[in-house]
Design a protein around this motif. Structure first.
Motif, short mmCIF file in Angstrom:
data_model
loop_
_atom_site.label_atom_id
_atom_site.label_comp_id
_atom_site.label_asym_id
_atom_site.label_seq_id
_atom_site.Cartn_x
_atom_site.Cartn_y
_atom_site.Cartn_z
N GLN A 165 -54.11 -76.08 -17.37
CA GLN A 165 -55.46 -76.43 -18.24
C GLN A 165 -56.52 -76.23 -16.76
O GLN A 165 -56.29 -76.30 -15.36
CB GLN A 165 -55.27 -78.15 -18.11
CG GLN A 165 -54.67 -78.49 -19.34
CD GLN A 165 -55.71 -78.20 -20.91
OE1 GLN A 165 -56.10 -77.22 -20.69
NE2 GLN A 165 -55.59 -79.30 -21.54
N VAL A 169 -54.42 -72.62 -20.93
CA VAL A 169 -54.88 -73.16 -22.17
C VAL A 169 -55.98 -73.24 -23.05
O VAL A 169 -55.69 -72.54 -24.21
CB VAL A 169 -54.96 -74.93 -21.96
CG1 VAL A 169 -54.93 -75.81 -23.28
CG2 VAL A 169 -53.59 -75.54 -21.32
N LEU A 210 -46.32 -77.10 -24.60
CA LEU A 210 -47.18 -78.08 -24.80
C LEU A 210 -46.98 -78.89 -26.11
O LEU A 210 -47.74 -80.24 -25.60
CB LEU A 210 -48.53 -77.05 -25.03
CG LEU A 210 -49.15 -76.30 -23.95
CD1 LEU A 210 -50.42 -75.43 -24.50
CD2 LEU A 210 -49.54 -76.33 -22.68
#
Length: 494
Positions: A165, A169, A210
């Motif tokens: 992140q 992502v 994820l």
């Protein structure tokens, strides 16, 4: 020579020992194992049937075939160190990172029951997408499958994904289409473009890392099912605008993605029949029915059948492959060089052709009159060389929606002194259909041809080459270039 003979003998012994381990096996799977045995190389890995050197990708595929069949790969103690040590960059330093090769190493070690943690530090360093070379793709968008391995490898290694992140992502989310599919380009900058079934399978695996694989599930299932063709196999997207052929790789991606979503093909029986029809008498499977066997296609078929719980029943008796007709009598052997110099001294070029026995000299981007002058000198000196055009049309960019805008599309050869059309260099971005009509058609009218030179986006290259089989286009594939002794080393899909 002595060394080669000894290695050949060692390879034969190793292959015999592999076969001894499966000699007692009954059924069609033992024929598959026999095919894999034929691909075992003396250096400890597996390779393509027509090459002496083993390679990571066919080795990964062979290990994957054993895993799909629920069998232990032979000689694991030798295979595991080979996998660890034989990244393709050992042969030639790669211009770009190809992280799918690290994925193949890690997944192969896990299938072998080996510890892959030696890759942890390398994978941990993948915290943001790479930037692609601008001369190849002007947006600098990297190849999708090579990027999402950051998610997939972390999951395989049991590593956390929080450090991905926000850069990675965001990269992933930007490449998802409203129907749940994925492709190489960000949707915001490529509105209206659809997904690609292979990129969708890679993207779905990244989402699974994820814990988000069920997002948009129903729409994605419908999209994947719509990729199935009447013959039972899958193509790369519904209502594909060109090169919409079925293929073992596309079918594998669709079946695996659907299985991850707890679904399956709309017509499962037809899909199973299609996959089984790719079986050949040598025990391997081809990319399509009637095509020659290769290890990656064999893995795609068997892993797809495993996803469909259809590995128990034997395929129908394989049909023998069509025999290549014998070469006619009286053929002559020629030495050619393509995209050789088209500048400098024509007299020295003729002398090089004479001394090196070059019969066909493709002059690259030569100045006006250079080819004619060189040919006149050769003819006067009775040097048996024919000079012809072999241009690289720099600045030609072709866009395929969803996949990107790439150079190195327009490498032409044509007879000297003919009007083979004008290059599209500097004319802006063109679509593939525009390129075919504006560049390919006049080239073909002059008896010219396209040569495929280079491209690392496998999903895109397959479309170009498949379309060439269907409608004409590229007539040959470059096998080496600028110090890379074998393009299948860095681009094994070729």
């Amino acid at each position: 020579m002595i060394k080669s003979v000894l290695l050949t003998g060692m390879g034969a012994v190793a292959a015999d020992s592999l076969f001894a381990e499966v000699a007692g096996d009954a059924g069609w799977q033992s024929k598959v194992v026999g095919y894999l045995r034929s691909l075992a190389k003396a250096d400890g890995g597996y390779g393509w049937a027509d090459q002496e050197r083993s390679h990571l990708t066919p080795t990964y595929a062979a290990i994957g075939v054993y895993a799909a069949m629920g069998r232990e790969a032979p000689q694991k103690s030798k295979l595991a160190p080979w996998v660890r040590e034989h990244h393709p960059a050992r042969l030639k330093k790669l211009e770009q990172e190809h992280r799918e090769f690290e994925y193949q190493q890690i997944q192969s070690l896990i299938w072998l029951g080996e510890d892959p943690s030696g890759f942890n530090a390398q994978v941990a360093a993948w915290t943001k997408p790479t930037v692609y070379l601008k001369q190849y793709e002007p947006h600098e968008w990297p190849v999708f499958r090579g990027q999402v391995t950051a998610f997939i490898c972390r999951k395989l290694l049991g590593m956390p994904v929080e450090d991905l992140q926000p850069a990675f992502v965001n990269y992933l989310d930007e490449r998802r289409r409203p129907n749940g599919s994925f492709n190489n380009t960000p949707l915001a900058e490529d509105r209206g473009s659809d997904g690609h079934v292979t990129n969708t399978w890679w993207g779905l695996q990244a989402l699974a890392a994820l814990g988000r694989e069920k997002e948009n599930r129903d729409e994605l299932v419908r999209w994947l099912q719509a990729c199935q063709l009447p013959g039972g196999g899958f193509t790369y997207q519904p209502n594909a605008p060109f090169a919409g052929v079925d293929d073992a790789g596309y079918t594998h991606a669709a079946c695996r993605a659907l299985a991850m979503l707890s679904a399956g093909p709309s017509r499962t029986a037809e899909c199973v029949a299609y996959l089984r029809s790719c079986w050949n008498v040598d025990g391997g499977f081809g990319d399509r029915p009637g095509w020659a066997s290769n290890p990656l296609a064999t893995f795609y078929v068997l892993d797809a059948l495993a996803a469909l719980s259809a590995l128990n029943e034997a395929p129908a008796a394989p049909k023998p492959l069509a025999k290549r007709p014998p070469l006619p009598e009286g053929l002559k052997l020629f030495t050619a060089q393509v995209q050789a110099h088209g500048t400098g001294s024509p007299a020295e070029a003729v002398e090089l052709a004479r001394s090196l026995r070059i019969h066909l000299w493709g002059a690259k981007n030569s100045k006006p009159g250079w080819i004619e002058r060189a040919q006149a000198i050769a003819d006067a000196a009775n040097v048996p060389v024919k000079f012809f055009v072999a241009n690289e049309e720099y600045g030609t960019f072709v866009k395929v929606p969803g996949l990107g805008t790439y150079s190195h599309t327009s490498d032409v050869i044509a007879p000297a002194g003919t009007d083979f059309g004008a290059a599209l260099s500097g004319k802006g971005v063109v679509s593939w259909e525009e390129y075919r009509s504006k560049r390919l058609q006049p080239l073909e009218k002059s008896a010219g041809h396209l040569v495929w030179q280079f491209g690392e986006n496998e999903e895109l290259v397959r479309l170009y080459l498949d379309d060439s089989l269907q409608r004409g286009g590229y007539a040959a594939i470059s096998t080496f270039h600028f110090g890379n002794p074998d393009f299948t080393n860095s681009e094994p899909f070729l």
